[in-house]
Design a protein around this motif. Sequence first.
Motif, PDB file in Angstrom:
ATOM      1  N   SER A 199       0.898  -1.150   0.194  1.00  0.00           N
ATOM      2  CA  SER A 199       0.004   0.031  -0.088  1.00  0.00           C
ATOM      3  C   SER A 199       0.960   1.343   0.173  1.00  0.00           C
ATOM      4  O   SER A 199       0.682   2.145  -0.770  1.00  0.00           O
ATOM      5  N   PHE A 200       1.832   1.175   0.996  1.00  0.00           N
ATOM      6  CA  PHE A 200       2.884   2.335   0.939  1.00  0.00           C
ATOM      7  C   PHE A 200       3.604   2.465  -0.489  1.00  0.00           C
ATOM      8  O   PHE A 200       3.655   3.694  -1.167  1.00  0.00           O
ATOM      9  N   PHE A 201       4.067   1.507  -1.021  1.00  0.00           N
ATOM     10  CA  PHE A 201       4.519   1.566  -2.438  1.00  0.00           C
ATOM     11  C   PHE A 201       3.731   2.216  -3.342  1.00  0.00           C
ATOM     12  O   PHE A 201       4.061   2.969  -4.192  1.00  0.00           O
ATOM     13  N   ALA A 202       2.202   1.807  -3.339  1.00  0.00           N
ATOM     14  CA  ALA A 202       1.319   2.343  -4.471  1.00  0.00           C
ATOM     15  C   ALA A 202       1.558   3.984  -4.389  1.00  0.00           C
ATOM     16  O   ALA A 202       1.440   4.370  -5.324  1.00  0.00           O
ATOM     17  N   VAL A 203       1.258   4.223  -3.223  1.00  0.00           N
ATOM     18  CA  VAL A 203       1.292   5.894  -2.925  1.00  0.00           C
ATOM     19  C   VAL A 203       2.625   6.713  -3.530  1.00  0.00           C
ATOM     20  O   VAL A 203       2.779   7.383  -4.240  1.00  0.00           O
ATOM     21  N   ILE A 204       3.630   6.024  -2.858  1.00  0.00           N
ATOM     22  CA  ILE A 204       4.992   6.597  -3.138  1.00  0.00           C
ATOM     23  C   ILE A 204       5.513   6.505  -4.687  1.00  0.00           C
ATOM     24  O   ILE A 204       5.670   7.426  -5.178  1.00  0.00           O
ATOM     25  N   PHE A 205       5.196   5.480  -5.484  1.00  0.00           N
ATOM     26  CA  PHE A 205       5.341   5.162  -6.813  1.00  0.00           C
ATOM     27  C   PHE A 205       4.566   6.132  -7.608  1.00  0.00           C
ATOM     28  O   PHE A 205       4.932   6.440  -8.710  1.00  0.00           O
ATOM     29  N   TYR A 206       3.175   6.265  -7.261  1.00  0.00           N
ATOM     30  CA  TYR A 206       2.442   7.290  -7.849  1.00  0.00           C
ATOM     31  C   TYR A 206       2.979   8.618  -8.035  1.00  0.00           C
ATOM     32  O   TYR A 206       2.846   9.395  -8.864  1.00  0.00           O
ATOM     33  N   TYR A 207       3.513   9.064  -6.653  1.00  0.00           N
ATOM     34  CA  TYR A 207       3.953  10.675  -6.769  1.00  0.00           C
ATOM     35  C   TYR A 207       5.291  10.621  -7.408  1.00  0.00           C
ATOM     36  O   TYR A 207       5.743  11.697  -7.973  1.00  0.00           O
TER      37      TYR A 207
END
Lengths: 259, 381
Positions: free
Chosen positions: B371-379
């Motif tokens: 879940s963290f990766f999903a947000v980080i990679f989006y930005y």
Amino acid sequence: MENDPIIAVENLAASFGDNTVFTDVSFQVRRAEVLVVAGESGCGKSTLLKIMIGLQKPSFGRVYFQGVDIIDADEKQLNHYRRNIGVLFQSSALFSSMTIGENIALPLYEYTDLDSETIELIVRMKLGMVNLTGYENHYPSELSGGMKKRAGIARAMALDPAVLFFDELSAGLDPVTAAELDDLILRTNQALGATMIIVTHELESICKISDRIIMLDKEAGGIIAEGNPKDMKEKATDPRVRNFFLRQAPQGGASRRAI
Amino acid sequence: MKNVQDRQDCYQISHTREDSKLIIYLSGEFALGNLNAFSADIQDLLQTNGIRAIDFDLSEVSYVDSAAALAILNLQKTAASGDILSRLVNPREEIERLFGVIDQDALSHPPLKTKETRENLVFQVGENSLAIVRDLVGFITFFGELMAAITYAVLHPRSVRAKDVLFYMKRAGVDGLPIVGLISTLIGLIIAFMSFLQLRLIGANIYVPALVSFAMVKELGPIMTAILVAGRSGSAFAAEIGTMAVNEEVDALQTMGFDPVSFLAVPKITALVIVVPVLTLYADLFGILGGLLVGSIGFDMSFQTYIIQSLKAVEVFDLATSLIKAGVFAVLIAGIGCQKGFQARWGAQDVGKYTTSAVVSAIFLIVVADSFFAVIFYYLR
């Protein structure tokens, strides 16, 4: 009937792959006697014990319990045999998830139709016999090595078996605890009249508690001496037996072999 | 000697009465197998009216085991509670000895420790909350030790036990290829099939390959691989180290001057960090192959079209993020597996408990990290 041997071992041979443990072992166990199977490490004592308690098949030979062969026995006969023997393993093998009381009660619940009140009473009696009165709610991890052994003996005696097997009874215990265990074995043997087969290399135990000794030797591939401990200790002419009792390494041989 | 169940009919009980005295003659074998039966028979005799004394004549008893002896002593107690005097007469020597070893004090001795009972709800919530805090502290401590060990290993690569690393790479990587390949193919196949069924309605079949490859590379490849590795290797690490801890092997390492974390955990973590990204790529490939099977066999899409459409959706950035995720998942799986293993102390049950906990915690942390990766990679994109 009473004079018939309770266990007869005939021409037993065992090997693991190319490694031969022993080639021809025959002996008889009389009712109510304390028989010690002794010998140096690697001579096949534990293998012999495993074959006798039905955990391992020999490569050749027979083991009779009250005249019935247990090597080729079907599962039903083997279960009948297992209910008539009790085994104390080297590590005690108490079930760690159960209390001492539950460990002892397990075979009673499994093999009898007694109510839980009677079983609890029997458990307390067995604990009393091994000097562990009051320890029924303790877990094995809360007991010392000697106490675990005693609890293991109480579990092995749960069904009042005809034969009790002990694997390295006093291994890893201090001399005082080991001596207490020896006394316990003697008392139990006299009180219950159970046949006891003890696998050990502890000289103190051998001399104190055994009625008869069988000595195995790795190189001979079987029994090299048989008799009562006093005679073996004092009159044995075989150098291997004498070395064992004198706690000596054989001239040159073992020390070189070990290194 | 008979089996405990063969003794039902091996005994006989008869009695005679002399005024107010009852003599009960026991003969035959008395043991666990017939304990209930003979106890009931004797109990019936105790009910006889006008009895003031009872003699249990044991002269004909051929065998009695300790449980049966205990039952007879208990019957004597029952008699005593009804003011009836009782005694055992004519026992053979060995039978007398057996009665002699039954310690009456032991029978009524209260346990030294009370039985563990269920605590009330508030207590349980408190205990479990404390356990969670202890777990968290344990995890942070272990994580610190692990980081120190890894830093040391990076600075001194020769200190890492290469043989162990290769062994665990084979166990976790090579041996896992068949199951990872099979599961990924099936996942690709399912996604392709379900999306074909839906997209066909609006004539958008052509987007299925892109959907499959995008989903596999971005999410499903890393996640499915990590879950499989957690199940296969995370549990194995926990069970292995747990059994070692129970057998005092970990203590032995410590006394020999080795750091158990460096010795046991670092090779496992290194192995997983190497093989999990490779397994992830392999899973991506097999997932896309699964989709290809459905597309080319079931929905008349040519091999070439499928591959071109698949590649359109995936960029190098996606592959790179997928590999980074896989690397982090690998550290989580191996770290949790080893940490839980070190926590085992008492026997087989502890090993089972911490092995289960290792898998559950690893899967939970994988999803949280994802879940963290999903947000980080989006930005980052």
